[in-house]
Design a protein around this motif. Structure first.
Motif, PDB file in Angstrom:
ATOM      1  N   SER A 109       0.839  -1.202   0.000  1.00  0.00           N
ATOM      2  CA  SER A 109       0.000   0.000   0.000  1.00  0.00           C
ATOM      3  C   SER A 109       0.872   1.249   0.000  1.00  0.00           C
ATOM      4  CB  SER A 109      -0.900   0.012   1.236  1.00  0.00           C
ATOM      5  OG  SER A 109      -0.112   0.167   2.408  1.00  0.00           O
ATOM      6  N   PRO A 110       0.340   2.387  -0.433  1.00  0.00           N
ATOM      7  CA  PRO A 110       1.120   3.630  -0.385  1.00  0.00           C
ATOM      8  C   PRO A 110       1.603   3.962   1.027  1.00  0.00           C
ATOM      9  CG  PRO A 110      -0.825   3.927  -1.750  1.00  0.00           C
ATOM     10  CD  PRO A 110      -0.977   2.595  -1.087  1.00  0.00           C
ATOM     11  N   GLU A 111       0.775   3.631   2.039  1.00  0.00           N
ATOM     12  CA  GLU A 111       1.169   3.906   3.416  1.00  0.00           C
ATOM     13  C   GLU A 111       2.380   3.082   3.817  1.00  0.00           C
ATOM     14  OE1 GLU A 111      -2.669   4.916   2.336  1.00  0.00           O
ATOM     15  OE2 GLU A 111      -2.109   2.817   2.706  1.00  0.00           O
ATOM     16  N   SER A 112       2.385   1.812   3.456  1.00  0.00           N
ATOM     17  CA  SER A 112       3.509   0.961   3.836  1.00  0.00           C
ATOM     18  C   SER A 112       4.773   1.327   3.060  1.00  0.00           C
ATOM     19  CB  SER A 112       3.166  -0.519   3.626  1.00  0.00           C
ATOM     20  OG  SER A 112       3.244  -0.893   2.270  1.00  0.00           O
ATOM     21  N   LEU A 113       4.613   1.839   1.837  1.00  0.00           N
ATOM     22  CA  LEU A 113       5.787   2.265   1.073  1.00  0.00           C
ATOM     23  C   LEU A 113       6.409   3.521   1.682  1.00  0.00           C
ATOM     24  CD1 LEU A 113       4.604   1.623  -2.608  1.00  0.00           C
ATOM     25  CD2 LEU A 113       6.056   0.188  -1.152  1.00  0.00           C
ATOM     26  N   ALA A 114       5.564   4.416   2.218  1.00  0.00           N
ATOM     27  CA  ALA A 114       6.093   5.582   2.940  1.00  0.00           C
ATOM     28  C   ALA A 114       6.868   5.129   4.169  1.00  0.00           C
ATOM     29  CB  ALA A 114       4.954   6.513   3.340  1.00  0.00           C
ATOM     30  N   ALA A 115       6.327   4.135   4.869  1.00  0.00           N
ATOM     31  CA  ALA A 115       7.026   3.589   6.034  1.00  0.00           C
ATOM     32  C   ALA A 115       8.323   2.913   5.621  1.00  0.00           C
ATOM     33  CB  ALA A 115       6.130   2.584   6.764  1.00  0.00           C
ATOM     34  N   LEU A 137      10.490  -0.521  15.220  1.00  0.00           N
ATOM     35  CA  LEU A 137       9.475  -1.114  14.369  1.00  0.00           C
ATOM     36  C   LEU A 137       8.734   0.031  13.691  1.00  0.00           C
ATOM     37  CD1 LEU A 137       7.761  -3.466  13.325  1.00  0.00           C
ATOM     38  CD2 LEU A 137       6.523  -3.434  15.506  1.00  0.00           C
ATOM     39  N   VAL A 138       8.643  -0.011  12.363  1.00  0.00           N
ATOM     40  CA  VAL A 138       8.075   1.101  11.597  1.00  0.00           C
ATOM     41  C   VAL A 138       6.833   0.623  10.861  1.00  0.00           C
ATOM     42  CG1 VAL A 138       8.531   2.897   9.882  1.00  0.00           C
ATOM     43  CG2 VAL A 138      10.409   2.023  11.294  1.00  0.00           C
ATOM     44  N   LEU A 139       5.759   1.416  10.980  1.00  0.00           N
ATOM     45  CA  LEU A 139       4.498   1.084  10.340  1.00  0.00           C
ATOM     46  C   LEU A 139       3.984   2.282   9.560  1.00  0.00           C
ATOM     47  CD1 LEU A 139       2.694  -0.602  13.389  1.00  0.00           C
ATOM     48  CD2 LEU A 139       3.989  -1.748  11.576  1.00  0.00           C
ATOM     49  N   GLY A 140       3.257   2.010   8.494  1.00  0.00           N
ATOM     50  CA  GLY A 140       2.621   3.075   7.736  1.00  0.00           C
ATOM     51  C   GLY A 140       1.235   3.345   8.279  1.00  0.00           C
ATOM     52  N   SER A 141       0.785   4.583   8.143  1.00  0.00           N
ATOM     53  CA  SER A 141      -0.554   4.952   8.587  1.00  0.00           C
ATOM     54  C   SER A 141      -1.119   5.966   7.615  1.00  0.00           C
ATOM     55  CB  SER A 141      -0.512   5.541   9.998  1.00  0.00           C
ATOM     56  OG  SER A 141      -1.800   5.735  10.504  1.00  0.00           O
ATOM     57  N   ARG A 142      -2.386   5.814   7.311  1.00  0.00           N
ATOM     58  CA  ARG A 142      -3.013   6.692   6.330  1.00  0.00           C
ATOM     59  C   ARG A 142      -3.154   8.098   6.898  1.00  0.00           C
ATOM     60  NH1 ARG A 142      -8.592   4.740   4.034  1.00  0.00           N
ATOM     61  NH2 ARG A 142      -8.990   4.773   6.261  1.00  0.00           N
ATOM     62  N   THR A 200      -5.091  16.945  10.949  1.00  0.00           N
ATOM     63  CA  THR A 200      -5.618  15.830  11.731  1.00  0.00           C
ATOM     64  C   THR A 200      -4.682  14.642  11.839  1.00  0.00           C
ATOM     65  OG1 THR A 200      -6.812  15.167   9.736  1.00  0.00           O
ATOM     66  CG2 THR A 200      -8.037  16.373  11.395  1.00  0.00           C
ATOM     67  N   GLY A 201      -3.598  14.617  11.091  1.00  0.00           N
ATOM     68  CA  GLY A 201      -2.555  13.626  11.325  1.00  0.00           C
ATOM     69  C   GLY A 201      -2.865  12.227  10.850  1.00  0.00           C
ATOM     70  N   PHE A 202      -2.934  11.257  11.767  1.00  0.00           N
ATOM     71  CA  PHE A 202      -2.993   9.847  11.423  1.00  0.00           C
ATOM     72  C   PHE A 202      -4.378   9.249  11.594  1.00  0.00           C
ATOM     73  CE2 PHE A 202       1.336  10.625  12.701  1.00  0.00           C
ATOM     74  CZ  PHE A 202       2.096   9.865  11.828  1.00  0.00           C
ATOM     75  N   LEU A 203      -4.673   8.285  10.747  1.00  0.00           N
ATOM     76  CA  LEU A 203      -5.778   7.380  11.005  1.00  0.00           C
ATOM     77  C   LEU A 203      -5.137   6.082  11.482  1.00  0.00           C
ATOM     78  CD1 LEU A 203      -8.777   6.667  10.860  1.00  0.00           C
ATOM     79  CD2 LEU A 203      -8.400   5.894   8.524  1.00  0.00           C
ATOM     80  N   VAL A 204      -5.285   5.794  12.768  1.00  0.00           N
ATOM     81  CA  VAL A 204      -4.605   4.640  13.351  1.00  0.00           C
ATOM     82  C   VAL A 204      -5.510   3.424  13.235  1.00  0.00           C
ATOM     83  CG1 VAL A 204      -3.450   3.739  15.386  1.00  0.00           C
ATOM     84  CG2 VAL A 204      -3.447   6.194  14.942  1.00  0.00           C
ATOM     85  N   VAL A 241       7.412   3.475  15.309  1.00  0.00           N
ATOM     86  CA  VAL A 241       7.259   4.743  14.597  1.00  0.00           C
ATOM     87  C   VAL A 241       6.151   4.588  13.571  1.00  0.00           C
ATOM     88  CG1 VAL A 241       8.351   6.447  13.093  1.00  0.00           C
ATOM     89  CG2 VAL A 241       9.689   5.342  14.898  1.00  0.00           C
ATOM     90  N   LEU A 242       5.192   5.515  13.609  1.00  0.00           N
ATOM     91  CA  LEU A 242       4.139   5.561  12.600  1.00  0.00           C
ATOM     92  C   LEU A 242       4.458   6.679  11.617  1.00  0.00           C
ATOM     93  CD1 LEU A 242       2.615   3.667  14.530  1.00  0.00           C
ATOM     94  CD2 LEU A 242       0.532   4.881  13.908  1.00  0.00           C
ATOM     95  N   VAL A 243       4.406   6.339  10.332  1.00  0.00           N
ATOM     96  CA  VAL A 243       4.761   7.274   9.262  1.00  0.00           C
ATOM     97  C   VAL A 243       3.544   7.476   8.364  1.00  0.00           C
ATOM     98  CG1 VAL A 243       6.301   7.715   7.310  1.00  0.00           C
ATOM     99  CG2 VAL A 243       7.144   6.454   9.310  1.00  0.00           C
ATOM    100  N   ARG A 244       3.219   8.727   8.114  1.00  0.00           N
ATOM    101  CA  ARG A 244       2.091   9.047   7.264  1.00  0.00           C
ATOM    102  C   ARG A 244       2.442   8.876   5.795  1.00  0.00           C
ATOM    103  NH1 ARG A 244      -0.195  13.713   6.504  1.00  0.00           N
ATOM    104  NH2 ARG A 244       1.704  14.881   6.835  1.00  0.00           N
TER     105      ARG A 244
END
Length: 319
Positions: A12-18, A104-109, A115-119, A135-138
């Motif tokens: 997903s685009p979120e995981s690629l950002a992460a 541990l790095v995770l992507g988040s939409r 408003t930041g992250f949708l967890v 770490v959560l990365v948008r």
């Protein structure tokens, strides 16, 4: 065995950002990058075995493409990948423990800069149980090259009485490695009863407690200043809701660091009110650092201003 930076990848685009963020961080740390792709293995009727085989092939393709992306422009980065036939939460936690993981790095939409992250449920459950910083990365987070010209800093939320060592240790380590300043924010609030008592006694309680809070913040920062003399430190002790202040200060931050008290009980929230609120509002990557509750915290808490980092206050009090 050297510790790894572990990242969840699903294409997903979120995981690629992460993945991009994790790969850059692994290069800075001189650590190997471990990519994890999970998809549940289930007992399947013969009629749909072909579909399961296709899903397995797609998982292989996701990891192959992710590895190529991670290696691009990062010569010398050691990359490994694993496909795990379990649910995502179990797979990420097991791999982080086995690696072992520094991070541990995770992507988040992302929901925009306000408003930041949708967890999601996976991120939330991993955050609640991980033994290492998460770490959560948008999606849409800027790359190292895009951030190079910007003035950035590492913002850290500090509770002088609980978890300060772990949270500050992570913040100063990141800042030192990236050559950035640290902005240490201690946000506190006074119960209304303190204000009323002060008025009755003719004492400016807020002013007195502000001075005390500034001294306490300086106290917990002192050893970290000595350990990292090259890191510039900005101190802020403010009478305000912590999550709101941290989200505001993180508007141009490289990273926001907050703590999560480890809870052994299976009941109740495990992420914490401040961390939960910040994840929904911060525009930058957020590192959530687990820590054990200090033995002295309960006794000191009775004598100090109300601490924003306390989970039981609830997200409404945090924000």
């Amino acid at each position: 065995m050297s510790e790894s930076v572990v990242v969840g990848v699903d294409g997903s685009p979120e995981s690629l950002a992460a993945l991009d963020w994790a790969a850059d961080e692994a290069v800075r740390r001189g650590a190997p990058l471990r990519m994890v792709h999970a998809w549940p293995s289930q007992v399947t009727p013969l009629s749909v075995l072909a579909a399961v085989d296709l899903a397995r092939q797609q998982a292989v393709a996701v990891l192959r493409d992710a590895e190529l992306r991670a290696r691009e422009g990062r010569p010398g980065l050691a990359v490994s990948a694993v496909q795990v036939p379990h649910d995502a939460v179990r797979s990420l936690l097991d791999e982080a423990e086995a690696a072992p993981a520094e991070l541990l790095v995770l992507g988040s939409r992302g929901l925009g800069v306000v408003t930041g992250f949708l967890v999601g449920s996976v991120s939330h459950r991993v955050l609640a149980r991980a033994a290492c910083p998460v770490v959560l990365v948008r999606r849409g987070e800027r790359s190292d090259a895009e951030r190079a010209a910007a003035e950035r800093e590492v913002v850290v939320g500090v509770d002088p009485y609980d978890g300060a060592e772990e949270v500050l240790g992570h913040a100063f380590e990141v800042a030192g490695r990236r050559g950035l300043p640290v902005r240490a924010v201690y946000a506190w609030t006074l119960p209304p009863s303190y204000q009323y008592a002060g008025i009755a006694a003719g004492v400016d309680v807020s002013r007195e407690m502000s001075a005390y809070a500034e001294n306490e913040l300086a106290r917990v920062l002192e050893p970290w200043r000595a350990k990292h003399p090259g890191v510039t430190v900005v101190e802020e002790a403010v009478n305000a809701r912590p999550a709101r202040v941290l989200a505001e200060r993180a508007a141009d931050a490289e990273l926001l660091v907050v703590g999560r008290r480890v809870r052994r009980s299976p009941l109740g929230a495990h992420v914490g009110a401040v961390a939960h609120a910040v994840l929904h509002h911060a525009p930058c990557p957020v590192a959530v650092v687990p820590y054990e509750r200090s033995k002295e915290h309960g006794q000191e808490q009775e004598q100090q201003p109300e601490q924003g980092q306390q989970e039981q206050d609830g997200e409404d009090r945090a924000w």
